[in-house]
Write a protein that holds these residues in place. Structure first.
Motif, PDB file in Angstrom:
ATOM      1  N   THR A 145      60.748 -31.266  93.562  1.00 51.76           N
ATOM      2  CA  THR A 145      60.183 -31.687  92.420  1.00 51.76           C
ATOM      3  C   THR A 145      61.229 -31.863  91.236  1.00 51.76           C
ATOM      4  OG1 THR A 145      59.143 -29.279  92.594  1.00 51.76           O
ATOM      5  CG2 THR A 145      58.186 -30.707  91.220  1.00 51.76           C
ATOM      6  N   HIS A 146      62.431 -31.205  91.565  1.00 52.86           N
ATOM      7  CA  HIS A 146      63.698 -31.436  90.802  1.00 52.86           C
ATOM      8  C   HIS A 146      64.244 -32.870  90.910  1.00 52.86           C
ATOM      9  CE1 HIS A 146      67.077 -30.993  87.994  1.00 52.86           C
ATOM     10  NE2 HIS A 146      67.889 -31.320  89.345  1.00 52.86           N
ATOM     11  N   ALA A 147      64.112 -33.449  91.997  1.00 43.41           N
ATOM     12  CA  ALA A 147      64.579 -34.775  92.695  1.00 43.41           C
ATOM     13  C   ALA A 147      63.662 -35.521  91.939  1.00 43.41           C
ATOM     14  CB  ALA A 147      64.831 -34.756  94.164  1.00 43.41           C
ATOM     15  N   ILE A 148      62.208 -35.597  92.233  1.00 43.05           N
ATOM     16  CA  ILE A 148      61.147 -36.399  91.553  1.00 43.05           C
ATOM     17  C   ILE A 148      61.572 -36.453  89.880  1.00 43.05           C
ATOM     18  CG2 ILE A 148      58.825 -36.627  91.249  1.00 43.05           C
ATOM     19  CD1 ILE A 148      58.229 -35.406  93.967  1.00 43.05           C
ATOM     20  N   ASN A 149      61.581 -35.290  89.353  1.00 39.93           N
ATOM     21  CA  ASN A 149      62.014 -35.378  87.728  1.00 39.93           C
ATOM     22  C   ASN A 149      63.083 -36.076  87.471  1.00 39.93           C
ATOM     23  OD1 ASN A 149      59.647 -33.975  87.180  1.00 39.93           O
ATOM     24  ND2 ASN A 149      60.809 -31.816  87.097  1.00 39.93           N
ATOM     25  N   THR A 150      64.001 -35.868  88.197  1.00 39.73           N
ATOM     26  CA  THR A 150      65.242 -36.805  87.948  1.00 39.73           C
ATOM     27  C   THR A 150      65.292 -38.170  88.229  1.00 39.73           C
ATOM     28  OG1 THR A 150      66.697 -34.909  88.876  1.00 39.73           O
ATOM     29  CG2 THR A 150      67.695 -37.050  88.502  1.00 39.73           C
ATOM     30  N   ALA A 151      64.398 -38.521  89.128  1.00 36.41           N
ATOM     31  CA  ALA A 151      63.932 -40.192  89.330  1.00 36.41           C
ATOM     32  C   ALA A 151      63.185 -40.647  88.418  1.00 36.41           C
ATOM     33  CB  ALA A 151      63.352 -40.240  90.919  1.00 36.41           C
ATOM     34  N   VAL A 152      62.227 -39.819  87.790  1.00 33.83           N
ATOM     35  CA  VAL A 152      61.441 -40.282  86.865  1.00 33.83           C
ATOM     36  C   VAL A 152      62.041 -40.544  85.543  1.00 33.83           C
ATOM     37  CG1 VAL A 152      59.482 -39.522  85.438  1.00 33.83           C
ATOM     38  CG2 VAL A 152      59.164 -39.387  87.598  1.00 33.83           C
ATOM     39  N   LYS A 153      62.793 -39.560  85.218  1.00 32.68           N
ATOM     40  CA  LYS A 153      63.984 -39.679  83.979  1.00 32.68           C
ATOM     41  C   LYS A 153      64.920 -40.945  84.088  1.00 32.68           C
ATOM     42  CE  LYS A 153      64.308 -34.570  82.836  1.00 32.68           C
ATOM     43  NZ  LYS A 153      65.239 -33.592  82.983  1.00 32.68           N
ATOM     44  N   GLU A 154      65.233 -41.226  85.232  1.00 36.06           N
ATOM     45  CA  GLU A 154      66.081 -42.334  85.555  1.00 36.06           C
ATOM     46  C   GLU A 154      65.144 -43.641  85.337  1.00 36.06           C
ATOM     47  OE1 GLU A 154      67.924 -41.951  89.513  1.00 36.06           O
ATOM     48  OE2 GLU A 154      69.520 -40.462  88.825  1.00 36.06           O
ATOM     49  N   ILE A 155      64.164 -43.591  85.906  1.00 36.53           N
ATOM     50  CA  ILE A 155      63.184 -44.831  85.620  1.00 36.53           C
ATOM     51  C   ILE A 155      62.930 -44.864  84.077  1.00 36.53           C
ATOM     52  CG2 ILE A 155      60.699 -45.517  85.853  1.00 36.53           C
ATOM     53  CD1 ILE A 155      60.991 -44.191  88.864  1.00 36.53           C
ATOM     54  N   GLY A 156      62.673 -43.877  83.486  1.00 35.56           N
ATOM     55  CA  GLY A 156      62.567 -43.851  81.857  1.00 35.56           C
ATOM     56  C   GLY A 156      63.661 -44.421  81.159  1.00 35.56           C
ATOM     57  N   ASP A 157      64.923 -43.928  81.683  1.00 34.64           N
ATOM     58  CA  ASP A 157      66.118 -44.233  81.175  1.00 34.64           C
ATOM     59  C   ASP A 157      66.496 -45.813  81.467  1.00 34.64           C
ATOM     60  OD1 ASP A 157      66.639 -41.987  80.021  1.00 34.64           O
ATOM     61  OD2 ASP A 157      68.014 -41.188  81.831  1.00 34.64           O
ATOM     62  N   PHE A 158      66.008 -46.311  82.494  1.00 37.98           N
ATOM     63  CA  PHE A 158      66.002 -47.908  82.996  1.00 37.98           C
ATOM     64  C   PHE A 158      65.251 -48.467  81.955  1.00 37.98           C
ATOM     65  CE2 PHE A 158      64.940 -51.467  85.717  1.00 37.98           C
ATOM     66  CZ  PHE A 158      66.298 -51.970  85.675  1.00 37.98           C
ATOM     67  N   GLU A 159      63.982 -48.194  81.998  1.00 35.00           N
ATOM     68  CA  GLU A 159      62.771 -48.598  81.014  1.00 35.00           C
ATOM     69  C   GLU A 159      63.303 -49.121  79.549  1.00 35.00           C
ATOM     70  OE1 GLU A 159      58.329 -48.524  80.126  1.00 35.00           O
ATOM     71  OE2 GLU A 159      59.007 -46.984  81.359  1.00 35.00           O
ATOM     72  N   ASN A 160      63.930 -47.855  79.182  1.00 38.49           N
ATOM     73  CA  ASN A 160      64.486 -48.141  77.843  1.00 38.49           C
ATOM     74  C   ASN A 160      65.721 -48.865  77.798  1.00 38.49           C
ATOM     75  OD1 ASN A 160      62.652 -46.021  76.562  1.00 38.49           O
ATOM     76  ND2 ASN A 160      64.044 -44.333  76.959  1.00 38.49           N
ATOM     77  N   TRP A 161      66.449 -48.664  78.660  1.00 40.76           N
ATOM     78  CA  TRP A 161      67.629 -49.865  78.744  1.00 40.76           C
ATOM     79  C   TRP A 161      67.050 -51.257  78.916  1.00 40.76           C
ATOM     80  CZ3 TRP A 161      69.358 -53.092  82.289  1.00 40.76           C
ATOM     81  CH2 TRP A 161      70.620 -53.855  82.361  1.00 40.76           C
TER      82      TRP A 161
END
Length: 145
Positions: A108-124
């Motif tokens: 779950t921590h890995a999934i959360n990190t991936a989702v955060k990275e996707i969110g960060d990429f989307e914002n970028w």
């Protein structure tokens, strides 16, 4: 159960003094001593017999008490062993569940990190798009002038 038996009573044979023969008093006393001795022997035998019977009964009671106590103790030991086996099985299950929970937490921590990275990429990407639009608008304004 115990049933008391009457104890023998010594009875003396005494002849009246008017009928006394020579040595009659002595023979009466000897007879009295003899009767007393006989009754003492019977009483001693009876006492010994009752003592042996009481010892046998006490031993039987003792055996029954020990058997009753040991039966309970044995049952407790069997129950204790069963409980210990159940505790060991439960501890193993708990350990297995703890490992599985740790794995789930890591996933779950890995999934959360991936989702955060996707969110960060989307914002970028949105920022880049906005910047690109701003540059295009600036170039368009410069080109129109």
């Amino acid at each position: 159960m115990y049933s008391p038996t009457p104890l023998p009573v010594a009875r003396a044979r005494v002849t009246p003094s008017s009928d006394a023969e020579p040595g009659g008093l002595e023979s009466s006393l000897l007879q009295l001593v003899h009767d007393h001795h006989q009754s003492s022997l019977r009483l001693r035998e009876l006492t010994e017999k009752k003592k042996k019977e009481a010892i046998r009964n006490a031993a039987r009671v003792s055996d029954l008490l020990v058997e009753a106590v040991n039966g309970g103790v044995q049952e407790f030991f069997v129950n204790e062993k069963c409980i210990e086996l159940e505790i060991r099985a439960l501890a193993a299950t708990i350990t297995r569940f703890m490992k599985q929970t740790d794995q789930w937490l890591a996933a779950t921590h890995a999934i959360n990190t991936a989702v955060k990275e996707i969110g960060d990429f989307e914002n970028w990407m949105k920022t880049m798009e906005f910047d690109c639009k701003s540059v295009v608008a600036a170039i368009h304004n410069i080109h129109q002038e």
